[in-house]
Design a protein around this motif. Structure first.
Motif, PDB file in Angstrom:
ATOM      1  N   ASP A   1      -6.191 -16.134  -7.860  1.00 48.85           N
ATOM      2  CA  ASP A   1      -4.988 -16.921  -7.599  1.00 48.85           C
ATOM      3  C   ASP A   1      -3.983 -16.178  -6.699  1.00 48.85           C
ATOM      4  N   GLY A   2      -4.341 -14.999  -6.202  1.00 52.27           N
ATOM      5  CA  GLY A   2      -3.465 -14.240  -5.326  1.00 52.27           C
ATOM      6  C   GLY A   2      -2.486 -13.344  -6.040  1.00 52.27           C
ATOM      7  N   GLU A   3      -2.517 -13.339  -7.365  1.00 53.94           N
ATOM      8  CA  GLU A   3      -1.618 -12.479  -8.123  1.00 53.94           C
ATOM      9  C   GLU A   3      -2.221 -11.079  -8.236  1.00 53.94           C
ATOM     10  N   VAL A   4      -1.329 -10.070  -8.316  1.00 51.52           N
ATOM     11  CA  VAL A   4      -1.759  -8.687  -8.467  1.00 51.52           C
ATOM     12  C   VAL A   4      -2.210  -8.489  -9.907  1.00 51.52           C
ATOM     13  N   ILE A   5      -3.471  -8.087 -10.069  1.00 51.25           N
ATOM     14  CA  ILE A   5      -3.999  -7.900 -11.412  1.00 51.25           C
ATOM     15  C   ILE A   5      -4.251  -6.425 -11.721  1.00 51.25           C
ATOM     16  N   GLY A   6      -4.060  -5.550 -10.684  1.00 47.21           N
ATOM     17  CA  GLY A   6      -4.294  -4.136 -10.933  1.00 47.21           C
ATOM     18  C   GLY A   6      -4.125  -3.333  -9.642  1.00 47.21           C
ATOM     19  N   GLN A   7      -4.560  -2.082  -9.695  1.00 50.00           N
ATOM     20  CA  GLN A   7      -4.475  -1.204  -8.519  1.00 50.00           C
ATOM     21  C   GLN A   7      -5.660  -0.265  -8.489  1.00 50.00           C
ATOM     22  N   VAL A   8      -5.948   0.219  -7.247  1.00 51.97           N
ATOM     23  CA  VAL A   8      -6.961   1.249  -7.054  1.00 51.97           C
ATOM     24  C   VAL A   8      -6.271   2.452  -6.422  1.00 51.97           C
ATOM     25  N   SER A   9      -6.394   3.602  -7.063  1.00 46.27           N
ATOM     26  CA  SER A   9      -5.797   4.842  -6.560  1.00 46.27           C
ATOM     27  C   SER A   9      -6.918   5.800  -6.173  1.00 46.27           C
ATOM     28  N   VAL A  10      -6.929   6.213  -4.872  1.00 51.50           N
ATOM     29  CA  VAL A  10      -7.926   7.143  -4.352  1.00 51.50           C
ATOM     30  C   VAL A  10      -7.188   8.355  -3.793  1.00 51.50           C
ATOM     31  N   GLY A  11      -7.612   9.562  -4.154  1.00 51.38           N
ATOM     32  CA  GLY A  11      -6.900  10.751  -3.657  1.00 51.38           C
ATOM     33  C   GLY A  11      -7.788  11.966  -3.562  1.00 51.38           C
ATOM     34  N   ILE A  12      -7.227  12.986  -2.900  1.00 48.00           N
ATOM     35  CA  ILE A  12      -7.884  14.281  -2.777  1.00 48.00           C
ATOM     36  C   ILE A  12      -6.839  15.344  -3.043  1.00 48.00           C
ATOM     37  N   LEU A  13      -7.201  16.385  -3.716  1.00 54.40           N
ATOM     38  CA  LEU A  13      -6.263  17.441  -4.074  1.00 54.40           C
ATOM     39  C   LEU A  13      -5.758  18.165  -2.815  1.00 54.40           C
ATOM     40  N   GLU A  14      -4.474  18.512  -2.859  1.00 58.14           N
ATOM     41  CA  GLU A  14      -3.894  19.277  -1.751  1.00 58.14           C
ATOM     42  C   GLU A  14      -4.601  20.619  -1.582  1.00 58.14           C
ATOM     43  N   SER A  15      -5.068  21.189  -2.653  1.00 56.10           N
ATOM     44  CA  SER A  15      -5.779  22.470  -2.566  1.00 56.10           C
ATOM     45  C   SER A  15      -7.074  22.319  -1.777  1.00 56.10           C
ATOM     46  N   GLU A  16      -7.747  21.162  -1.945  1.00 53.25           N
ATOM     47  CA  GLU A  16      -8.958  20.924  -1.169  1.00 53.25           C
ATOM     48  C   GLU A  16      -8.634  20.702   0.314  1.00 53.25           C
TER      49      GLU A  16
ATOM     50  N   LEU B   1      -4.584  15.591 -12.474  1.00 49.83           N
ATOM     51  CA  LEU B   1      -5.507  16.542 -11.865  1.00 49.83           C
ATOM     52  C   LEU B   1      -4.786  17.580 -10.987  1.00 49.83           C
ATOM     53  N   GLY B   2      -3.487  17.392 -10.777  1.00 54.95           N
ATOM     54  CA  GLY B   2      -2.730  18.309  -9.929  1.00 54.95           C
ATOM     55  C   GLY B   2      -2.115  17.567  -8.734  1.00 54.95           C
ATOM     56  N   GLU B   3      -1.546  18.324  -7.818  1.00 55.08           N
ATOM     57  CA  GLU B   3      -0.923  17.735  -6.628  1.00 55.08           C
ATOM     58  C   GLU B   3      -2.019  17.218  -5.704  1.00 55.08           C
ATOM     59  N   SER B   4      -1.864  15.963  -5.291  1.00 57.37           N
ATOM     60  CA  SER B   4      -2.921  15.355  -4.477  1.00 57.37           C
ATOM     61  C   SER B   4      -2.326  14.458  -3.411  1.00 57.37           C
ATOM     62  N   TRP B   5      -3.094  14.313  -2.325  1.00 56.78           N
ATOM     63  CA  TRP B   5      -2.772  13.372  -1.238  1.00 56.78           C
ATOM     64  C   TRP B   5      -3.495  12.094  -1.575  1.00 56.78           C
TER      65      TRP B   5
ATOM     66  N   VAL C   1       0.857  -1.182   0.000  1.00 55.41           N
ATOM     67  CA  VAL C   1       0.000   0.000   0.000  1.00 55.41           C
ATOM     68  C   VAL C   1       0.896   1.236   0.000  1.00 55.41           C
ATOM     69  N   TYR C   2       0.553   2.198  -0.833  1.00 52.37           N
ATOM     70  CA  TYR C   2       1.315   3.447  -0.917  1.00 52.37           C
ATOM     71  C   TYR C   2       0.457   4.602  -0.408  1.00 52.37           C
ATOM     72  N   VAL C   3       1.027   5.465   0.427  1.00 51.31           N
ATOM     73  CA  VAL C   3       0.370   6.671   0.908  1.00 51.31           C
ATOM     74  C   VAL C   3       1.347   7.818   0.742  1.00 51.31           C
ATOM     75  N   GLY C   4       0.923   8.895   0.076  1.00 45.09           N
ATOM     76  CA  GLY C   4       1.817  10.032  -0.094  1.00 45.09           C
ATOM     77  C   GLY C   4       1.223  11.084  -1.001  1.00 45.09           C
ATOM     78  N   THR C   5       2.024  12.103  -1.252  1.00 43.03           N
ATOM     79  CA  THR C   5       1.616  13.216  -2.101  1.00 43.03           C
ATOM     80  C   THR C   5       2.345  13.111  -3.439  1.00 43.03           C
ATOM     81  N   GLN C   6       1.575  13.141  -4.518  1.00 39.80           N
ATOM     82  CA  GLN C   6       2.130  13.089  -5.867  1.00 39.80           C
ATOM     83  C   GLN C   6       1.369  14.062  -6.768  1.00 39.80           C
ATOM     84  N   THR C   7       1.983  14.395  -7.883  1.00 40.63           N
ATOM     85  CA  THR C   7       1.349  15.285  -8.855  1.00 40.63           C
ATOM     86  C   THR C   7       0.948  14.467 -10.083  1.00 40.63           C
TER      87      THR C   7
END
Length: 544
Positions: free
Chosen positions: A145-160, A131-135, A122-128
């Motif tokens: 089968d337990g293999e990684v088939i993708g990812q889900v990225s959820v964020g909120i803009l630093e401006s918000e 949509l802009g710079e977001s947390w 799991v990754y947590v951090g601020t990236q650009t």
């Protein structure tokens, strides 16, 4: 030269600075805590949303469809709107988007590195991103089968995030402003209270008053002792310390007066009765004048002025001895005049033998005895004192006898000589006052019984001291004599005798004399080389 800043302004500025620093520091700390809590709240929400999406069966099943985005995009948008986040992006293992708030970005590769979630973490951090710079939070999507088939990225803009943070600062800033204003007002009030407590004086004025007070108190000869309303010593000048035997006046400040002074003197000082009282403190006779101290009609303590009467009493005693000696000489002069008249008459009558016999009979007469160069009292001051007391006893029709075996070598130590004279004088005065007309007093002074010890023994034929009072006869104000006249105080002579003896390491006792009266015995250990060793006395009082 301009006047420096007033104490009131200095206090106000100092306290305002302290208040402002405290308020600003508290405010900054509160804002940092609030910002951290806001980020943690969003982080927990984003992790929960991302993990929920990553586990949805409809999302997992859509990865096997020909067009996964057709199923995933509507679900992701519903979740995004419901959870109040900026975006919910689902990608495959290659980082190709299956959902995005901007549908035109679907099918494109993500703009940030997906390596961490695709590795199963799991990754947590601020990236650009697009949509802009977001947390943001990125979680992996696992297949059956337990293999990684993708990812889900959820964020909120630093401006918000900043907008939410600034939106919650209004109440905090208002509270800080009220606290700062209250602190400034309180500082001003405290400054006024302090100024009122010090009577509006400036530091230079306070320092000048203190220096003047110190110079005045320590420059006057009378002793001054002040106590507060809880009977604690708050002031003692140098003269008082000298009279009371206190080495350092500062060492007794703040201590209870009963722990510093003798019980009698402590009571007089604490009570501060507005009268003059004779008090025995140690070996000194003090005249104490007390008074209450009042400020704005309120009693805050008491003060006592101490005057040393010890030296005055010694001078009066010496004066009385000189007067007695002069009166004795005057009486002896009259006796010699009468003797000369008798001798002259006998010679005029031609009776020479009778004149010679008369001269031989009265040749050693006179009220005073002479000093002889033989064994006896060899210390001149002690001998002179005994002579003066004998003259006084003669006037009172009392016989004062010096024991024939008395022996005292010349005393070399001046302090010990003074102590011995004090003891002998008080014992003889006490014995003569105890005798009635025609009484008898006997004094025996020996320094040849115990090495380095002078023993003084005085007997009288007065009423004596009852056995049940012998333990208390040496206490102040305990006397068998009549009441005092005027301000004279009685019952302190024997107290001084015992205290002098105790200070020297000796003792003072009372017993019954062979004549039926009282016998006082005092042992005085002499300091090293205090009494000349060996030999007979150089000058002696001739025994009666």
């Amino acid at each position: 030269m301009g006047r420096s800043m007033t104490l009131g302004m200095q206090l106000l500025l100092l306290q305002v600075a302290i208040v402002l620093v405290t308020v600003v520091g508290t405010g900054v700390t509160a804002m940092l805590i609030q910002e951290h809590q806001l980020r943690e709240a969003y982080q927990d929400r984003m992790i929960a949303v991302a993990q929920s999406v990553a586990r949805l069966p409809v999302i997992l099943g859509a990865f096997d469809d020909d067009d996964p985005s057709a199923v995933i995009q509507p679900v992701a948008e519903v979740v995004r709107n419901a959870s109040d986040v900026t975006y919910v992006v689902v990608t495959d293992a290659a980082g190709i988007r299956y959902s995005h708030p901007n549908p035109e970005r679907i099918g494109e590769r993500v703009s940030t590195d997906p390596a961490i979630p695709l590795s199963g973490q799991v990754y947590v951090g601020t990236q650009t991103g697009t949509l802009g710079e977001s947390w943001r939070v990125k979680v992996p999507i696992f297949g059956d089968d337990g293999e990684v088939i993708g990812q889900v990225s959820v964020g909120i803009l630093e401006s918000e995030l900043r907008a939410d943070f600034l939106g919650g600062l209004g109440g905090l800033l208002a509270a800080l402003a009220v606290a700062a204003l209250a602190g400034v007002v309180g500082s001003a009030w405290i400054g006024r209270v302090i100024r009122r407590r010090i009577y509006g004086l400036e530091p230079d004025e306070i320092r000048a008053m203190l220096e003047t007070r110190q110079a005045m108190l320590h420059g006057i000869r009378e002793g001054i002792v002040a106590v507060d309303d809880r009977d604690r010593v708050v002031l003692m000048n140098d003269a008082a310390a000298r009279l009371l035997g206190v080495a350092e006046p500062e060492s007794v400040l703040g201590r209870p007066v009963a722990d510093v002074l003798d019980a009698e003197l402590a009571h007089v000082v604490a009570s501060a009765e507005e009268q003059e009282t004779l008090v025995l403190s140690g070996e000194r006779v003090l005249l104490v004048h007390g008074d209450r101290v009042r400020v704005d009609g309120r009693e805050v303590g008491s003060i006592a002025i101490l005057r040393d009467r010890t030296e005055l009493e010694a001078v009066l005693r010496e004066l009385q001895g000189a007067q007695g000696l002069a009166e004795g000489l005057r009486a002896q002069s009259h006796e010699f005049s009468n003797t000369l008249h008798v001798v002259s008459g006998l010679l005029e009558l031609g009776d020479v033998d009778a004149a010679i016999a008369y001269i031989q009979r009265v040749g050693g007469g006179g009220a005073l005895s002479s000093l002889a160069d033989r064994g006896g009292i060899g210390d001149v001051e002690t001998a002179a004192l005994v002579l003066a007391k004998r003259s006084r006893a003669h006037e009172l029709a009392i016989e004062l006898e010096l024991a024939p075996h008395s022996h005292l070598s010349p005393i070399e130590d001046a302090g010990f000589r003074t102590d011995l004279v004090t003891v002998v004088g008080n014992l003889l005065d006490n014995a003569m006052e105890a005798c009635v007309l025609g009484g008898h007093v006997r004094i025996d002074i020996r320094d040849d019984r115990e090495p380095g010890v002078v023993v003084v023994r005085v007997d009288d034929d007065g009423p004596g001291v009852p056995e049940d009072r012998r333990a208390e006869i040496f206490e102040p104000d305990v006397t068998g004599k009549g009441p005092a006249d005027g301000k004279a105080r009685r019952g302190i002579g024997l107290t001084i005798v015992r205290r002098v003896a105790a200070r020297l390491g000796g003792d003072a006792t009372v017993d019954r004399a062979p004549s039926g009266g009282a016998r006082f015995t005092v042992r005085l250990p002499a300091p090293d080389e205090g009494v000349a060793a060996g030999g007979s006395a150089a000058r002696a009082v001739e025994p009666a």
